[in-house]
Design a protein around this motif. Structure first.
Motif, PDB file in Angstrom:
ATOM      1  N   THR A  55      12.235  -1.954  58.935  1.00 35.16           N
ATOM      2  CA  THR A  55      12.329  -2.361  57.551  1.00 35.16           C
ATOM      3  C   THR A  55      12.819  -1.221  56.485  1.00 35.16           C
ATOM      4  O   THR A  55      12.432  -0.059  57.115  1.00 35.16           O
ATOM      5  N   CYS A  69      10.644   3.496  55.192  1.00 35.83           N
ATOM      6  CA  CYS A  69      11.015   2.797  56.621  1.00 35.83           C
ATOM      7  C   CYS A  69       9.869   2.658  57.475  1.00 35.83           C
ATOM      8  O   CYS A  69       9.326   3.600  57.409  1.00 35.83           O
ATOM      9  N   THR A  70      10.031   1.751  58.375  1.00 34.50           N
ATOM     10  CA  THR A  70       9.204   1.471  59.324  1.00 34.50           C
ATOM     11  C   THR A  70      10.204   1.338  60.666  1.00 34.50           C
ATOM     12  O   THR A  70      11.032   0.859  60.467  1.00 34.50           O
ATOM     13  N   ASP A  72      10.645   1.599  64.933  1.00 30.55           N
ATOM     14  CA  ASP A  72      10.323   1.200  66.178  1.00 30.55           C
ATOM     15  C   ASP A  72      10.494   2.334  66.952  1.00 30.55           C
ATOM     16  O   ASP A  72      11.673   2.645  67.432  1.00 30.55           O
ATOM     17  N   GLU A  81       2.712   1.204  67.691  1.00 30.70           N
ATOM     18  CA  GLU A  81       3.082   0.338  66.372  1.00 30.70           C
ATOM     19  C   GLU A  81       4.296   1.099  65.519  1.00 30.70           C
ATOM     20  O   GLU A  81       4.771   2.165  66.036  1.00 30.70           O
ATOM     21  N   PRO A  82       4.898   0.403  64.657  1.00 30.75           N
ATOM     22  CA  PRO A  82       5.922   1.055  63.964  1.00 30.75           C
ATOM     23  C   PRO A  82       5.724   2.421  63.445  1.00 30.75           C
ATOM     24  O   PRO A  82       4.433   2.339  62.698  1.00 30.75           O
ATOM     25  N   GLN A  83       6.532   3.161  63.248  1.00 28.12           N
ATOM     26  CA  GLN A  83       6.088   4.533  62.631  1.00 28.12           C
ATOM     27  C   GLN A  83       6.683   4.540  60.996  1.00 28.12           C
ATOM     28  O   GLN A  83       7.667   3.980  61.090  1.00 28.12           O
ATOM     29  N   GLU A  84       5.799   4.870  60.159  1.00 33.04           N
ATOM     30  CA  GLU A  84       6.274   4.912  58.835  1.00 33.04           C
ATOM     31  C   GLU A  84       6.853   6.377  58.576  1.00 33.04           C
ATOM     32  O   GLU A  84       6.145   7.232  58.324  1.00 33.04           O
ATOM     33  N   SER A 123       4.624  10.167  55.168  1.00 35.09           N
ATOM     34  CA  SER A 123       5.863  10.118  56.243  1.00 35.09           C
ATOM     35  C   SER A 123       5.171  10.665  57.623  1.00 35.09           C
ATOM     36  O   SER A 123       4.687  11.792  57.525  1.00 35.09           O
TER      37      SER A 123
END
Length: 836
Positions: A55, A69-70, A72, A81-84, A123
């Protein structure tokens, strides 16, 4: 040439534990100048992984676009889990595969990565660009967007080939074949005694009559031209990551797939190539000399007026490329991003004359990777293999189809052979190698060797520098190891030392250094502009100069006829850097052609030249008189606690001339003169007596204001230049130590009033002639003018020292000598004894 070690290992099976430093040492021992080994990726620490953008949220209210952004990253973050991540770049979209560095990692330059709050969000890592990873310039200056087949969480350090060692090699002009991985691999294989997997050994189809039409009108300038055609290219195809990384490590920027492939093959095989957009080529490709006044817009966007000596590639419209240097913009490969991409290409692999290419590159001030290779010599036999390699890569990476037509135009030529005695390397090096070693080493560099005592050596096509037996001997010596040559001193004949000419040269340098001057060594090249700045007349002999055929700089194509311009440049450079009190000197040769020089002869390399050959070579040289020169600016004596200083004046320049003359045991005659580049009222002629006649040996004084302005020198700069060869002729031979009398000196002072137009040198000469043999020295210590003397008059005060070798002089004897000196001055110059 930058050679990645990982790429080198594809052609030579180097030992597994061999490092870049080890390979560097081997190549240096073999004669290559490996300047350094660059450690790529040594300061990168993971985790650095492939991520998939899930995203993107645009953050508002900031001065620049910011995206949250997220991503994978698989299991690389330990949670799945997705990384922010907060990122400011905009050249990626949802679904793209990118390179992500996670907290705990470290990037080049010691940049540690940690979770941090920025722009109101936290971040957890960073999405990386190529520059941030030390990959070099990829032309995009944005985030790395990977091809979609890479899985999220994959280790990006290995994927991007970030860890490597790169050998940075300074290739000398005679080793042009080492401007390729093929050439460097050959040297490495020889150094390690390992086999070489030659990348030029490809199956190449035979030439046929239905290839792309080519017409070569100048077979001397282009003795080989290969053309191949590939159609059906995918205009959207991009260079794969491995290809981009190899170009970047070698110091080149990825551009587009077709261009990248030609650059890659050039680096691999050493053969420059050019790819034309077939749809933009009008008819037959031709090779000819340019017509005077023809124009060409090269790939760098510059419109160039061609010279009749330029070799050009043409189609039906005219020139489309400067052969061996750079292609034209009209047939440039078009990237898909710029519009309708190129889908059909014509590949050119040609061999051009090195001299023609070098002169064109200099003439147009346009050095390219292609011209660098052609100037040093390219393997003509590799052209067809390079074209085939390019075709194979275009078919593999761009989905193209190779047309069956193969065009190959070759000018007839035979193999180059050299005849050499088998013991010639032994005699050159002073080491007994033996025939077997000589033959083996020559075969290792690619030669075919036949014969026993007299060897017939066929030189490989990639070694145009090998033309004489000494070139073959050099190959044997370097591969056997320069370090194994014995250090032996030549046996010099007894009784030889410095010649009188050399001794005078050294004495002059020591005298000027002892007088406070600093030696400045300058290049012996000048330009017409320097002679103009000196204010020389059109017919001045100094304007007759030797013009170099191949000058280092087009602005300075002449050999100097005076030492002054070089000293002026050194003075200006030092003055601009804050050193304002300067006294510089130089001793060296100037070059004065007579116009009677004959064409030089070429000396043999397989034997000592005969006396006649050396004499013929000497006859081709211009006269090379030795000169000494000084320049002064600022303070000659600095102010301090001891008192006031004083600036340098024309008198200091004249005294420098006297100091030089004294080393030749010559007493200078100084007279007023007018000579460029000096001020007409502050210029002295330096004369010496040669064979009973006064001869001009130099000039000294203050420079003309126009000259100081033209050269950018400080005001009131002074200079002196003197001819050492004429001084040597005027000298009496070796300088003898003066006789020191044990008897006391008698000093007499005289002050003479003369007309202002009378030169002090004339008065001094008259005093010397009338004083007789008792005069030991004469010194002018005061010059006075004023109303007391009358208009147009001056008073010159001299100190006369009288001494006899065998007795103490009486007052009457000293006075008589003094009176005789005064009488001679009165009779010769009309002087009047002051106070009489």
């Amino acid at each position: 040439m930058r050679a990645p070690l990982s790429w080198l290992r594809e052609y030579v099976d180097l030992p597994a534990g061999e490092t870049g430093r080890d390979v560097q040492a081997k190549l240096i021992a073999a004669g290559l100048e490996v300047e350094r080994v660059e450690q790529l990726g040594a300061d990168i620490k993971g985790p650095l992984v492939v991520g998939k953008v899930l995203t993107i949220e645009e953050l508002e209210g900031f001065r620049k676009p910011i995206r949250f952004c997220t991503v994978d990253v698989g299991d690389a973050n330990g949670t799945g889990e997705p990384q922010e991540i907060v990122c400011g770049a905009r050249n990626f979209s949802v679904g793209d595969k990118v390179v992500v560095v996670l907290p705990g990692a470290e990037l080049p330059g010691g940049f540690a990565i940690a979770a941090r709050k920025t722009y109101g969000r936290v971040s957890h890592g960073m999405i990386c660009s190529g520059e941030e990873l030390g990959m070099g310039d990829d032309g995009t200056h944005g985030i790395i967007v990977l091809s979609p087949e890479h899985e999220a969480g994959t280790d990006a350090i290995e994927l991007l080939q970030l860890v490597d060692e790169v050998l940075d090699i300074a290739v000398t002009p005679d080793r042009g074949y080492c401007l390729s991985m093929r050439g460097i691999a050959r040297e490495a294989a020889t150094a390690y005694g390992l086999p070489l997997r030659d990348p030029a050994l490809l199956d190449v189809p035979a030439p046929n009559s239905y290839g792309y039409p080519v017409q070569v009108a100048d077979p001397t300038g282009c003795d080989r031209f290969t053309a191949r055609t590939v159609t059906g290219l995918d205009a959207e195809a991009r260079s794969p990551l491995w290809l981009q990384r190899r170009l970047q490590k070698a110091g080149m920027r990825p551009v587009s797939l077709a261009v990248d492939i030609t650059n890659y093959v050039m680096l691999e095989l050493g053969q420059p190539l050019h790819a034309y957009d077939r749809s933009r080529v009008d008819g037959t490709l031709g090779v000819r000399r340019a017509l005077p006044g023809e124009k060409l817009v090269t790939l760098d966007g510059t419109k160039r007026v061609l010279d009749a000596e330029d070799l050009v590639i043409t189609d039906n419209r005219g020139p489309i490329g400067l052969a061996g240097v750079m292609g034209g913009a009209d047939t440039e490969i078009v990237d898909h991003a710029a519009g309708q991409g190129t889908t059909e290409v014509v590949i050119e692999a040609a061999h051009f004359d090195p001299v023609v290419v070098a002169r064109a590159a200099r003439r147009h001030k346009l050095s390219s990777e292609a011209s660098k290779r052609f100037e040093r010599g390219v393997d003509p036999e590799a052209a067809s293999a390079a074209a085939q390699r390019t075709v194979d890569l275009l078919v593999l990476l761009a989905g193209g189809t190779a047309e069956a037509g193969v065009t190959e135009i070759v000018a007839p030529s035979g193999p180059r052979t050299i005849t050499m005695r088998a013991d010639h390397p032994d005699r050159v090096a002073g080491v007994e190698y033996g025939r077997e070693t000589v033959v083996r080493r020559l075969q290792e560099v690619g030669c075919d060797v036949y014969g026993q005592d007299e060897l017939i050596v066929t030189v490989p096509s990639w070694r145009p520098d090998m033309t004489d037996p000494n070139d073959l001997a050099e190959e044997v010596i370097r591969l056997e190891g320069y370090e194994n040559l014995p250090a032996t001193l030549p046996q010099l004949p007894a009784g030889r030392g410095l010649t009188p000419r050399q001794r005078l040269h050294r004495r002059v340098g020591r005298a000027l250094a002892g007088a406070g001057y600093v030696e400045a060594l300058n290049y012996p090249f000048i330009g017409e502009w320097a002679l103009d700045h000196l204010g020389l007349e059109a017919d001045d002999p100094h304007r007759t100069a030797v013009r170099l055929v191949n000058p280092l700089s087009d602005a300075e194509p002449l050999l100097r006829t005076t030492l002054l311009p070089g000293l002026f440049a050194a003075l200006r450079r030092n003055d601009s850097r804050g050193e304002h009190d300067l006294a510089l000197f130089e001793t060296g040769l100037v070059f004065r052609p007579t116009g009677d020089e004959i064409a030089p002869v070429r000396l043999p390399v397989d034997r000592r030249p005969t006396d006649e050959e050396i004499a013929a070579l000497d006859a081709a040289l211009p006269r090379q008189p030795r000169r000494a020169a000084v320049v002064l600016a600022g303070a000659r004596e600095r102010a301090g606690w001891w008192g006031q200083g004083r600036p340098a004046t024309w008198a200091d320049a004249v005294e420098a001339g006297r100091s030089v003359a004294r080393e030749a045991d010559v007493e200078l005659i100084v007279r007023q003169d007018q000579q460029a580049p000096f001020h007409p009222g502050r210029c002295a002629a330096l004369l010496a007596v040669v064979d009973g006649e006064e001869v001009l040996v130099g000039n000294a004084g203050e420079l003309h204001p126009r000259v100081t302005k033209a050269f950018g020198l400080p005001e009131r700069t002074c200079a002196m230049e003197i001819d050492l060869d004429r001084l040597e002729q005027a000298g009496t031979g070796p300088v003898m130590a003066p006789h020191v009398s044990s008897f006391p000196v008698a000093t007499q002072d005289v002050a003479l009033v003369v007309d202002a137009s009378v030169a002090a040198a004339d008065v001094e000469a008259a005093l010397r002639s009338g004083a007789g043999d008792l005069l030991e020295s004469l010194r002018l210590f005061d010059v006075f003018t004023g109303p007391q003397l009358g208009e147009g008059k001056k008073s010159l005060a001299y100190a006369l020292r009288f001494r006899a070798d065998d007795r103490t002089l009486t007052a009457d004897e000293a006075s008589a000598a003094r009176d005789g000196a005064v009488r001679a001055a009165v009779e010769s110059t009309g002087a009047v004894l002051r106070g009489a």
